[in-house]
Design a protein around this motif. Structure first.
Motif, PDB file in Angstrom:
ATOM      1  N   VAL A  69      -9.731  -0.846 -13.704  1.00 29.23           N
ATOM      2  CA  VAL A  69     -11.086  -1.277 -13.361  1.00 29.23           C
ATOM      3  C   VAL A  69     -11.128  -2.160 -12.123  1.00 29.23           C
ATOM      4  O   VAL A  69     -12.196  -2.331 -11.510  1.00 29.23           O
ATOM      5  CB  VAL A  69     -11.752  -2.012 -14.552  1.00 29.23           C
ATOM      6  N   ALA A  70      -9.996  -2.754 -11.731  1.00 29.92           N
ATOM      7  CA  ALA A  70      -9.998  -3.623 -10.562  1.00 29.92           C
ATOM      8  C   ALA A  70      -8.628  -3.641  -9.909  1.00 29.92           C
ATOM      9  O   ALA A  70      -7.604  -3.464 -10.578  1.00 29.92           O
ATOM     10  CB  ALA A  70     -10.416  -5.045 -10.941  1.00 29.92           C
ATOM     11  N   VAL A  71      -8.620  -3.804  -8.590  1.00 31.89           N
ATOM     12  CA  VAL A  71      -7.396  -3.936  -7.802  1.00 31.89           C
ATOM     13  C   VAL A  71      -7.502  -5.215  -6.982  1.00 31.89           C
ATOM     14  O   VAL A  71      -8.509  -5.433  -6.298  1.00 31.89           O
ATOM     15  CB  VAL A  71      -7.197  -2.718  -6.877  1.00 31.89           C
ATOM     16  N   ARG A  72      -6.478  -6.064  -7.097  1.00 31.41           N
ATOM     17  CA  ARG A  72      -6.477  -7.378  -6.420  1.00 31.41           C
ATOM     18  C   ARG A  72      -7.711  -8.187  -6.769  1.00 31.41           C
ATOM     19  O   ARG A  72      -8.291  -8.892  -5.945  1.00 31.41           O
ATOM     20  CB  ARG A  72      -6.357  -7.195  -4.897  1.00 31.41           C
ATOM     21  N   GLY A  73      -8.152  -8.029  -8.007  1.00 32.18           N
ATOM     22  CA  GLY A  73      -9.292  -8.788  -8.487  1.00 32.18           C
ATOM     23  C   GLY A  73     -10.640  -8.241  -8.093  1.00 32.18           C
ATOM     24  O   GLY A  73     -11.681  -8.764  -8.515  1.00 32.18           O
ATOM     25  N   GLN A  74     -10.682  -7.175  -7.308  1.00 32.20           N
ATOM     26  CA  GLN A  74     -11.939  -6.572  -6.866  1.00 32.20           C
ATOM     27  C   GLN A  74     -12.192  -5.268  -7.625  1.00 32.20           C
ATOM     28  O   GLN A  74     -11.273  -4.471  -7.823  1.00 32.20           O
ATOM     29  CB  GLN A  74     -11.887  -6.287  -5.358  1.00 32.20           C
ATOM     30  N   LYS A  75     -13.437  -5.074  -8.030  1.00 33.42           N
ATOM     31  CA  LYS A  75     -13.794  -3.855  -8.738  1.00 33.42           C
ATOM     32  C   LYS A  75     -13.471  -2.634  -7.883  1.00 33.42           C
ATOM     33  O   LYS A  75     -13.674  -2.640  -6.668  1.00 33.42           O
ATOM     34  CB  LYS A  75     -15.286  -3.874  -9.089  1.00 33.42           C
ATOM     35  N   VAL A  76     -12.962  -1.580  -8.523  1.00 32.47           N
ATOM     36  CA  VAL A  76     -12.552  -0.382  -7.798  1.00 32.47           C
ATOM     37  C   VAL A  76     -13.765   0.293  -7.157  1.00 32.47           C
ATOM     38  O   VAL A  76     -14.758   0.591  -7.825  1.00 32.47           O
ATOM     39  CB  VAL A  76     -11.844   0.613  -8.744  1.00 32.47           C
ATOM     40  N   PRO A 105      -1.388   7.036  -6.658  1.00 31.32           N
ATOM     41  CA  PRO A 105      -2.516   6.120  -6.867  1.00 31.32           C
ATOM     42  C   PRO A 105      -2.358   4.815  -6.101  1.00 31.32           C
ATOM     43  O   PRO A 105      -3.353   4.228  -5.668  1.00 31.32           O
ATOM     44  CB  PRO A 105      -2.500   5.894  -8.383  1.00 31.32           C
ATOM     45  N   ALA A 106      -1.122   4.339  -5.947  1.00 31.39           N
ATOM     46  CA  ALA A 106      -0.906   3.102  -5.177  1.00 31.39           C
ATOM     47  C   ALA A 106      -1.316   3.302  -3.727  1.00 31.39           C
ATOM     48  O   ALA A 106      -1.984   2.438  -3.128  1.00 31.39           O
ATOM     49  CB  ALA A 106       0.555   2.684  -5.269  1.00 31.39           C
ATOM     50  N   LYS A 107      -0.968   4.446  -3.145  1.00 30.61           N
ATOM     51  CA  LYS A 107      -1.369   4.717  -1.763  1.00 30.61           C
ATOM     52  C   LYS A 107      -2.883   4.861  -1.644  1.00 30.61           C
ATOM     53  O   LYS A 107      -3.477   4.429  -0.653  1.00 30.61           O
ATOM     54  CB  LYS A 107      -0.686   5.996  -1.277  1.00 30.61           C
ATOM     55  N   ALA A 108      -3.510   5.476  -2.647  1.00 28.41           N
ATOM     56  CA  ALA A 108      -4.957   5.700  -2.580  1.00 28.41           C
ATOM     57  C   ALA A 108      -5.727   4.391  -2.476  1.00 28.41           C
ATOM     58  O   ALA A 108      -6.761   4.313  -1.798  1.00 28.41           O
ATOM     59  CB  ALA A 108      -5.423   6.490  -3.806  1.00 28.41           C
ATOM     60  N   ALA A 109      -5.255   3.325  -3.152  1.00 29.01           N
ATOM     61  CA  ALA A 109      -5.939   2.031  -3.125  1.00 29.01           C
ATOM     62  C   ALA A 109      -5.186   0.990  -2.312  1.00 29.01           C
ATOM     63  O   ALA A 109      -5.514  -0.203  -2.383  1.00 29.01           O
ATOM     64  CB  ALA A 109      -6.138   1.536  -4.556  1.00 29.01           C
ATOM     65  N   HIS A 110      -4.176   1.424  -1.548  1.00 28.75           N
ATOM     66  CA  HIS A 110      -3.384   0.526  -0.696  1.00 28.75           C
ATOM     67  C   HIS A 110      -2.750  -0.601  -1.525  1.00 28.75           C
ATOM     68  O   HIS A 110      -2.745  -1.767  -1.115  1.00 28.75           O
ATOM     69  CB  HIS A 110      -4.243  -0.060   0.421  1.00 28.75           C
ATOM     70  N   VAL A 111      -2.240  -0.248  -2.690  1.00 26.32           N
ATOM     71  CA  VAL A 111      -1.603  -1.226  -3.565  1.00 26.32           C
ATOM     72  C   VAL A 111      -0.165  -1.449  -3.117  1.00 26.32           C
ATOM     73  O   VAL A 111       0.571  -0.493  -2.870  1.00 26.32           O
ATOM     74  CB  VAL A 111      -1.644  -0.750  -5.035  1.00 26.32           C
ATOM     75  N   LYS A 112       0.231  -2.722  -3.031  1.00 24.29           N
ATOM     76  CA  LYS A 112       1.587  -3.080  -2.633  1.00 24.29           C
ATOM     77  C   LYS A 112       2.217  -3.962  -3.702  1.00 24.29           C
ATOM     78  O   LYS A 112       1.526  -4.444  -4.620  1.00 24.29           O
ATOM     79  CB  LYS A 112       1.576  -3.808  -1.286  1.00 24.29           C
ATOM     80  N   LEU A 113       3.528  -4.151  -3.586  1.00 21.98           N
ATOM     81  CA  LEU A 113       4.213  -5.040  -4.527  1.00 21.98           C
ATOM     82  C   LEU A 113       3.582  -6.423  -4.489  1.00 21.98           C
ATOM     83  O   LEU A 113       3.282  -6.967  -3.421  1.00 21.98           O
ATOM     84  CB  LEU A 113       5.701  -5.141  -4.157  1.00 21.98           C
ATOM     85  N   GLY A 114       3.371  -6.990  -5.667  1.00 18.84           N
ATOM     86  CA  GLY A 114       2.765  -8.303  -5.770  1.00 18.84           C
ATOM     87  C   GLY A 114       1.268  -8.278  -5.975  1.00 18.84           C
ATOM     88  O   GLY A 114       0.681  -9.284  -6.400  1.00 18.84           O
ATOM     89  N   ASP A 115       0.606  -7.143  -5.696  1.00 17.25           N
ATOM     90  CA  ASP A 115      -0.832  -7.027  -5.962  1.00 17.25           C
ATOM     91  C   ASP A 115      -1.065  -6.969  -7.471  1.00 17.25           C
ATOM     92  O   ASP A 115      -0.138  -6.723  -8.257  1.00 17.25           O
ATOM     93  CB  ASP A 115      -1.402  -5.774  -5.308  1.00 17.25           C
ATOM     94  N   THR A 116      -2.299  -7.176  -7.873  1.00 19.41           N
ATOM     95  CA  THR A 116      -2.628  -7.139  -9.295  1.00 19.41           C
ATOM     96  C   THR A 116      -3.524  -5.948  -9.619  1.00 19.41           C
ATOM     97  O   THR A 116      -4.347  -5.529  -8.802  1.00 19.41           O
ATOM     98  CB  THR A 116      -3.340  -8.432  -9.735  1.00 19.41           C
ATOM     99  N   LEU A 117      -3.334  -5.424 -10.815  1.00 14.71           N
ATOM    100  CA  LEU A 117      -4.200  -4.388 -11.376  1.00 14.71           C
ATOM    101  C   LEU A 117      -4.858  -4.937 -12.617  1.00 14.71           C
ATOM    102  O   LEU A 117      -4.183  -5.568 -13.447  1.00 14.71           O
ATOM    103  CB  LEU A 117      -3.397  -3.137 -11.750  1.00 14.71           C
ATOM    104  N   THR A 118      -6.153  -4.718 -12.758  1.00 16.79           N
ATOM    105  CA  THR A 118      -6.863  -5.083 -13.982  1.00 16.79           C
ATOM    106  C   THR A 118      -7.140  -3.801 -14.746  1.00 16.79           C
ATOM    107  O   THR A 118      -7.770  -2.877 -14.216  1.00 16.79           O
ATOM    108  CB  THR A 118      -8.165  -5.819 -13.682  1.00 16.79           C
ATOM    109  N   ILE A 119      -6.653  -3.767 -15.987  1.00 17.53           N
ATOM    110  CA  ILE A 119      -6.668  -2.543 -16.781  1.00 17.53           C
ATOM    111  C   ILE A 119      -7.469  -2.783 -18.053  1.00 17.53           C
ATOM    112  O   ILE A 119      -7.241  -3.768 -18.767  1.00 17.53           O
ATOM    113  CB  ILE A 119      -5.226  -2.123 -17.137  1.00 17.53           C
ATOM    114  N   SER A 120      -8.424  -1.875 -18.313  1.00 17.99           N
ATOM    115  CA  SER A 120      -9.165  -1.918 -19.566  1.00 17.99           C
ATOM    116  C   SER A 120      -8.376  -1.137 -20.604  1.00 17.99           C
ATOM    117  O   SER A 120      -8.221   0.090 -20.496  1.00 17.99           O
ATOM    118  CB  SER A 120     -10.561  -1.314 -19.381  1.00 17.99           C
TER     119      SER A 120
END
Length: 837
Positions: free
Chosen positions: A550-557, A610-625
């Motif tokens: 539901v969120a990447v780096r604390g921001q809603k997807v 999926p990490a590339k799609a949202a530009h997720v890198k090591l150390g980033d956070t994912l919020t999961i429902s």
């Protein structure tokens, strides 16, 4: 009537002898495009005409892992008549101990709202699903009866629910909209699933409400109202999107088959070019006489342009008739066997599109030789000199515009313009390479002919000559071979992946719904049946949950800003797991796996796409429902997940501490022989009847059969391009027939035997076929490799038998053409042939 039109009419009275190849090449390409488009249109109209039956109503509201709430049901029932259905997977067990995974579906008394359920063995669906003496009636597919050794009237268990096979299920009106199933279908009442405990919250089941709207509701307002009334996650589809997966497949298949037809037109374009050149060459005396008598260039252009236009229209018309008739014949032969409804008829749009392709192709390839003849001085014409260079003029400009229009039309009518542009560019580059390859072969033939003797020297001299078949026919043959080679190599690689590679690397069995409190007993049972404790490279087990990012780096997807490659992980609920020690084949791209006993804040291993799609890198956070709450985890690992391989094939893996206190069901995978698979399936029925056993081997066999059927149609379309290339070869042979006759007569006068002349022509055309075949196979490999490796992510393998067959076939067919040319040349006596000119 204008003078040029009168002249054109008089010349057309002599017939179309010089234009037979012209007509055949045009008609063949137009037929392929028209047939592909008409067949696809028949499927689209079939889907549209039965959209309500396919969907099961006007709207379908679906939810996963929960039942529709009473308030939601009341709101939906205000929109129209409603039929409810729930679906889950279960293991069916016969009295003889045989077990099989089934797709279990329970429906209410209102089902079906539209269409009818086709049965054998029962008078009606209501009679088939009667609940008597504690046993639920069930309509089952014949495949289940065969697998379990049952007959109608026999009892079996679905999970722990006793059932009786009361009818054979032939067809459900809404089957197409529900998609792929992992096992034979079993249709019963919803009460059977409730009794078996299949509909408990959190279990992998789905419930759907199909709605036939009341007359005062229009589709859009009903959808808006349904969205407002739903309380939780849901899926909503209407009758305009009854079978989206099938519609996309039809679009892609139509374009691919139509594109092969377009390539056939391009390959046949050399035949068009050669036919017009030969015809204009034969009219040299008439053109020279007209120009010597003062005729302007416009008169010559108009006279022959009118003829070419009329004959192009005839060729296109022949192709349209054949292209429109082919689907009608197909429908008459196999309509009852088609998995998708189709309305076979004559549809204007596919025919108009095919006609436009044909006319543009005729213009692109026929105007250049006309320009050369129109611009050549009378003296050159009387000297039989038509080899002048093309100059910029109305014909060449029109030919260039027609070629651009051909490419533009292909891009405009494609479902994916970018893909179309890439494919067209690929064909253009391939054609240029083949043309250069033909010229290079002719140059080499000229260099080496001095070192040879006899028939081989004659063959090489002809290949090096000004009208060498290596320059005229080889590009078209090579393009046809390239298309067929690409299809054969893609098919062979994917079939090998399904039949050989996947069974070696993928699990043979998948076990789902393993109770969390009995995992140790389950592992022990697997070991007992196998006779040994399987190693991690043969058996893996892990918890399985479903949730949503539901969120990447604390921001809603923001789904609109995601890359297309991995967007799927954010659009829907996906599978999660929680694993302590690093699993085998972890596929780590970045980061390090956590210690097996890690107990700190939640960490996550995330799939690469999926990490590339949202530009997720090591150390980033994912919020999961997950499990009704939101978990924020830091990305510690980015990994490449092989979803078809043997390993932890989850897009998201959490540390076990993240789900501490939960009690999720587990999933396991195992490698086993066919005998071990049967023994495990039977053994689990005693102590673990709730565990579903999925045979990956059976799914791979079904996929192989389905892929082979689709590939048959594609191979047939590619063969059309090769047939067009053979027509070009026939045109090249026909264009030089008189010259070959004089050549053969001269050789015979100089002492050559019939066998030597035959050998020279067979060698010449056999070399043309071998050269074109080798170039075509090379280009086919270059086109197939990225499709296999990058698009399908499969292992590349070459079908050497298919490659050898293509090479031998190209050389052999070309040699047969040379043999035919030599027989024709040798059929006349030398004296009349030498006096003919």
């Amino acid at each position: 009537m204008p003078l040029w039109l009168r002249f054109a009419g008089r010349e057309l009275r002599s017939g179309v002898k010089g234009f037979r190849i012209f007509l055949a090449c045009l008609a063949l390409g137009v037929m392929a495009i028209a047939a592909a488009g008409s067949t696809a249109e028949a499927f689209r109209h079939g889907l549209a005409s039965q959209a309500r039956e396919i969907l099961g109503g006007d709207l379908v509201m679906g939810v996963n892992q929960r039942r529709l709430q009473p308030a939601e049901r009341q709101a939906l029932e205000r929109l129209g008549r409603v039929a409810y259905a729930a679906a889950s997977q279960a293991m069916a067990e016969a009295p003889n101990g045989e077990r099989r995974l089934i797709e279990l579906r329970g429906v209410d008394a209102a089902y079906p709202l539209t269409g009818t359920v086709e049965l054998r063995g029962a008078p009606s669906l209501a009679a088939a699903l009667t609940h008597e003496d504690g046993v639920w009636g069930a309509a089952v597919e014949q495949a289940l009866l065969d697998r379990l050794g049952l007959k109608l009237g026999d009892r079996f268990l679905a999970g722990n629910v006793p059932m009786r096979a009361t009818a054979v299920l032939l067809d459900e009106p809404d089957q197409l909209s529900r998609g792929f199933s992992l096992g034979p279908r079993v249709l019963t009442r919803v009460g059977a699933l409730e009794q078996g405990g299949f509909l408990q919250p959190g279990l992998p089941f789905g419930e759907a409400a199909r709605i036939a709207l009341y007359p005062h509701y229009d589709l859009e307002s009903a959808k808006a109202q349904a969205r407002r009334d739903m309380k939780g996650p849901f899926r909503l589809r209407d009758r305009n999107d009854a079978a989206p997966g099938v519609s996309r497949l039809i679009d892609r298949l139509e374009y691919f088959l139509g594109f092969i037809g377009l390539a056939s037109l391009v390959a046949g374009g050399l035949g068009v070019y050669g036919a017009v050149s030969a015809y204009v060459d034969g009219r040299r005396p008439a053109i020279a006489t007209l120009k010597a008598l003062g005729a302007e260039s416009g008169l010559v252009r108009g006279t022959y342009l009118a003829q070419i236009g009329v004959l192009a229209a005839v060729g296109v018309a022949l192709g349209l008739v054949a292209g429109a008739a082919a689907p009608l014949a197909l429908g008459a032969m196999i309509k009852d066997e088609l998995p998708v409804p189709a309305l076979f008829a004559v549809y204007p749009w596919p025919l108009a599109k095919a006609a436009a392709f044909g006319l543009l192709s005729a213009a692109a390839f026929s105007l250049a030789p006309l320009a050369r003849a129109r611009a050549t001085p009378p003296a050159s014409l009387f000297r039989s000199d038509l080899a002048g260079r093309l100059s910029l003029g109305p014909e060449t400009i029109a030919a260039a515009l027609a070629a651009a229009g051909l490419a533009g039309l292909a891009v405009w009518t494609a479902p994916t313009p970018v893909m179309a542009a890439v494919m067209i560019a690929g064909v253009a580059v391939a054609f240029a390479l083949l043309w250069a390859f033909g010229w290079g072969a002719a140059w080499l033939a000229g260099r080496f002919r001095g070192a040879t003797r006899g028939p081989l020297r004659i063959a090489l001299a002809n290949l090096a000559g000004p009208r060498s078949a290596a320059r005229t026919a080889a590009p078209a043959i090579g393009l046809g071979v390239a298309l067929l080679a690409a299809v054969v190599l893609i098919q062979s690689s994917l079939l090998r992946q399904i039949a050989v590679t996947a069974p070696q690397t993928a699990p043979a069995m998948v076990f789902t719904e393993i109770p969390a409190d009995r995992t140790a007993a389950f592992d022990a049972e697997i070991a007992r049946v196998l006779g040994y404790a399987p190693s991690p490279d043969r058996y893996l087990r892990a918890p399985l949950l479903t949730g949503r990012i539901v969120a990447v780096r604390g921001q809603k997807v923001d789904r609109d800003r995601l890359g297309a490659e991995g967007r799927w992980a954010y659009d829907n609920d996906i599978s999660f797991s929680a694993i302590g020690p690093e699993p085998p084949n972890a596929g780590i791209v970045a980061g390090r796996w956590w210690p097996a006993d890690y107990a700190g804040p939640p960490l996550v291993a995330f799939s690469e796409d999926p990490a590339k799609a949202a530009h997720v890198k090591l150390g980033d956070t994912l919020t999961i429902s997950l499990l009704g709450r939101e978990i924020t985890a830091r990305v510690a690992v980015i990994r490449r997940v092989d979803f078809g391989g043997f390993g932890a094939s989850f897009p998201v893996v959490l540390t076990p501490s993240a789900i501490e206190g939960a009690n999720p069901r587990h999933v396991a995978i195992a490698k086993a022989s066919r005998a071990e698979e049967q023994a495990i399936t039977r053994a689990l029925g005693r102590d673990f009847p709730e565990v579903n056993v999925i045979s990956v081997r059976e799914q791979l066999e079904a996929a192989s059969e389905l892929f082979d059927r689709v590939a048959l149609a594609v191979r047939g379309a590619a063969a059309v391009a090769l047939l067009a290339a053979l027509l070009v070869l026939a045109g090249a042979i026909a264009a030089r027939a008189q010259e070959r006759t004089r050549e053969a007569a001269t050789l015979k006068v100089l002492g050559a035997s019939r066998a030597q002349v035959l050998a020279a022509y067979v060698i010449e055309y056999g070399l043309v076929g071998a050269i074109a075949g080798a170039a075509g196979v090379g280009l086919g490999c270059a086109a197939a490799w990225p499709v296999v490796v990058k698009v399908f992510e499969a292992h590349w393998s070459i079908d050497w038998g298919g490659v050898a067959l293509l090479l031998g076939g190209a050389a052999g067919l070309a040699a047969v053409g040379g043999l035919a040319a030599s027989f024709h040349a040798l059929s006349r006596r030398p004296a009349p042939a030498l006096r003919a000119d």
